[in-house]
Design an enzyme around this catalytic site. Structure first.
Site, mmCIF file in Angstrom:
data_model
loop_
_atom_site.group_PDB
_atom_site.id
_atom_site.type_symbol
_atom_site.label_atom_id
_atom_site.label_comp_id
_atom_site.label_asym_id
_atom_site.label_seq_id
_atom_site.Cartn_x
_atom_site.Cartn_y
_atom_site.Cartn_z
ATOM 1 C CD1 TRP A 103 -2.019 -2.252 1.939
ATOM 2 C CD2 TRP A 103 -2.887 -1.459 0.025
ATOM 3 N NE1 TRP A 103 -2.977 -3.141 1.500
ATOM 4 C CE2 TRP A 103 -3.516 -2.690 0.341
ATOM 5 C CE3 TRP A 103 -3.266 -0.777 -1.130
ATOM 6 C CZ2 TRP A 103 -4.517 -3.239 -0.469
ATOM 7 C CZ3 TRP A 103 -4.262 -1.336 -1.935
ATOM 8 C CH2 TRP A 103 -4.873 -2.549 -1.610
ATOM 9 C CG ASP A 172 -3.232 3.706 4.124
ATOM 10 O OD1 ASP A 172 -4.279 3.503 4.768
ATOM 11 O OD2 ASP A 172 -2.930 3.092 3.080
ATOM 12 C CE LYS A 196 -8.683 -3.478 3.769
ATOM 13 N NZ LYS A 196 -7.630 -2.596 3.351
HETATM 14 C C1 LIG Z 1 -7.085 -2.129 1.978
HETATM 15 C C2 LIG Z 1 -6.076 -1.070 2.076
HETATM 16 C C3 LIG Z 1 -5.982 -0.040 1.124
HETATM 17 C C4 LIG Z 1 -6.891 0.034 -0.103
HETATM 18 O O1 LIG Z 1 -8.134 0.455 0.271
HETATM 19 P P1 LIG Z 1 -9.291 0.736 -0.801
HETATM 20 O O2 LIG Z 1 -10.359 1.326 0.056
HETATM 21 O O3 LIG Z 1 -9.647 -0.586 -1.413
HETATM 22 O O4 LIG Z 1 -8.769 1.692 -1.804
HETATM 23 C C5 LIG Z 1 -5.028 0.935 1.308
HETATM 24 N N1 LIG Z 1 -4.202 0.908 2.364
HETATM 25 C C6 LIG Z 1 -4.245 -0.072 3.298
HETATM 26 C C7 LIG Z 1 -3.304 -0.045 4.444
HETATM 27 C C8 LIG Z 1 -5.188 -1.086 3.177
HETATM 28 O O5 LIG Z 1 -5.244 -2.058 4.090
#
Ligand SMILES: *Cc1c(COP(=O)(O)O)cnc(C)c1O
Length: 361
Positions: A103, A172, A196
């Protein structure tokens, strides 16, 4: 009610059962409106109350004070990879990134596509992203420092966030937001795809420090500017109403049933200790993340060979344990044990692992 299984999916992932039950109970008539929340206007008082409550709960849970906006933006965490450099980079200054996995790599790629002066000041790529880097220096001349607090695929997590001095941190937190309390003051922006740890898929939560809004340059389309969302309480266009409604219920559960993020962290630590202690005691299973970098949200491990891993995942499913296959990019096994996955689920998983080892080991 049909049978509920133990859900270890990485995302979309388990939601707290009381949240699903509350949704069910008011699905046909939301708060006396005579309509479902799926049917009400986003311009109605009913939805206004929902989004305002979600913003207020986020503020209370993270102790945001008055310095931050809480925004809901569609496009997931992935859209934030480009919105951040578009809105927060500064003329003539680099943007710094720490690369701890898939990511982070994607976030870096988007900043590069936009032609930003990207500096990767630390990386754990040398060891397959199996650890969180600790030896690096932060140079104060960058516009921000971006990092990923929890690496969903590799199963690593920052135990302590990087110290960037006066440089705003941009993070993030898709896979560990609301899993533990932390000091928000060093952060210019925090973002998380909801699916998540705090809701279903369909929106990202973006927490932006108010002074960051002054950075937005001219010439950015309306839907890609944080100022648009901040000025309109995330309702410049139609938001993901049902997702925001569900997030609000999850946050209510965190506040009222769990009792806040310190309590949530305690439970998460208990879950993590249970499974990692077991992994460490076994020669049959092997944790893949460096010990000091282990994630309390995504536990990655391997068995002796791939055939055994396949059998493990298939037999677990038969026992009502769903989602233990590792990410398709790296294989192996992964148990995602987010907030909504309870101690009972982790106990059931460890119990199954013990039995499987007895049979196959
Ligand atoms: C799942 C995830 C993403 C991607 O998320 P989307 O909402 O599908 O764009 C980005 N960063 C992390 C750390 C993730 O776990």
């Amino acid at each position: 009610m049909g049978k509920r299984i133990y859900n270890f999916n990485a995302g979309p992932a388990a939601l707290p059962l009381p949240v699903l039950e509350e949704m069910q109970s008011e699905l046909l008539d939301f708060k006396g409106s005579g309509m479902s929340i799926l049917e009400v206007s986003h311009r109605s008082k009913w939805f206004d109350d929902v989004i305002n409550e979600a913003v207020e709960r986020t503020g209370r849970l993270l102790a945001l004070g008055d310095d931050f906006h809480v925004l809901f933006i569609q496009g997931g965490a992935s859209l934030q990879f480009c919105m951040i450099p578009m809105n927060l980079s500064l003329e003539g200054r680099p943007v710094d990134y720490i690369n701890t996995g898939t990511w982070s790599t994607k976030a870096i790629k988007e900043a590069e596509i936009l032609g930003k002066d990207v500096r990767v000041i630390a990386s754990s790529e040398d060891k397959g992203f199996s650890y969180i880097p600790s030896a690096f220096t932060v140079d104060g001349d960058a516009a921000y420092l971006h990092f990923t607090s929890n690496n969903t695929i590799k199963g690593t997590q920052w135990a302590q966030f990087p110290d960037a001095g006066d440089l705003p941190l941009v993070c993030d937190m898709s896979s560990d937001i609301m899993s533990r309390p932390f000091d928000v003051r060093p952060f210019g922006l925090i973002y998380a795809g909801a699916q998540k740890n705090i809701g279903p898929s369909g929106t990202a939560v973006v927490i932006i420090r108010k002074d960051m809004l002054e950075r937005t340059p001219k010439g950015i389309p309306s839907m890609l500017k944080y100022t648009t969302f901040a000025e309109k309480n995330s309702m410049y266009n139609t938001p993901a109403c049902v997702v925001i409604y569900t997030i609000n219920l999850v946050l209510k559960w965190l506040e009222e049933t769990i009792g806040g993020l310190a309590k949530m962290e305690k439970i998460n630590r208990e879950k993590g200790a249970m499974i990692y202690n077991f992994l460490d005691s076994s020669d049959f299973y092997r944790g893949t993340a460096a010990k000091e970098s282990r994630s309390l949200m995504n536990v990655t491990f391997r068995l002796l060979n791939e055939d055994l891993e396949k059998k493990f995942v298939a037999e677990a499913l038969k026992q009502g344990l769903e989602g233990l296959k590792g990410h398709r990019s790296i294989g192996g096994c992964r148990a995602s044990i987010y907030n909504a996955t309870g101690i009972d689920a982790v106990k059931a998983l460890v119990g199954f692992m013990v039995e499987f080892e007895k049979k196959e080991g």
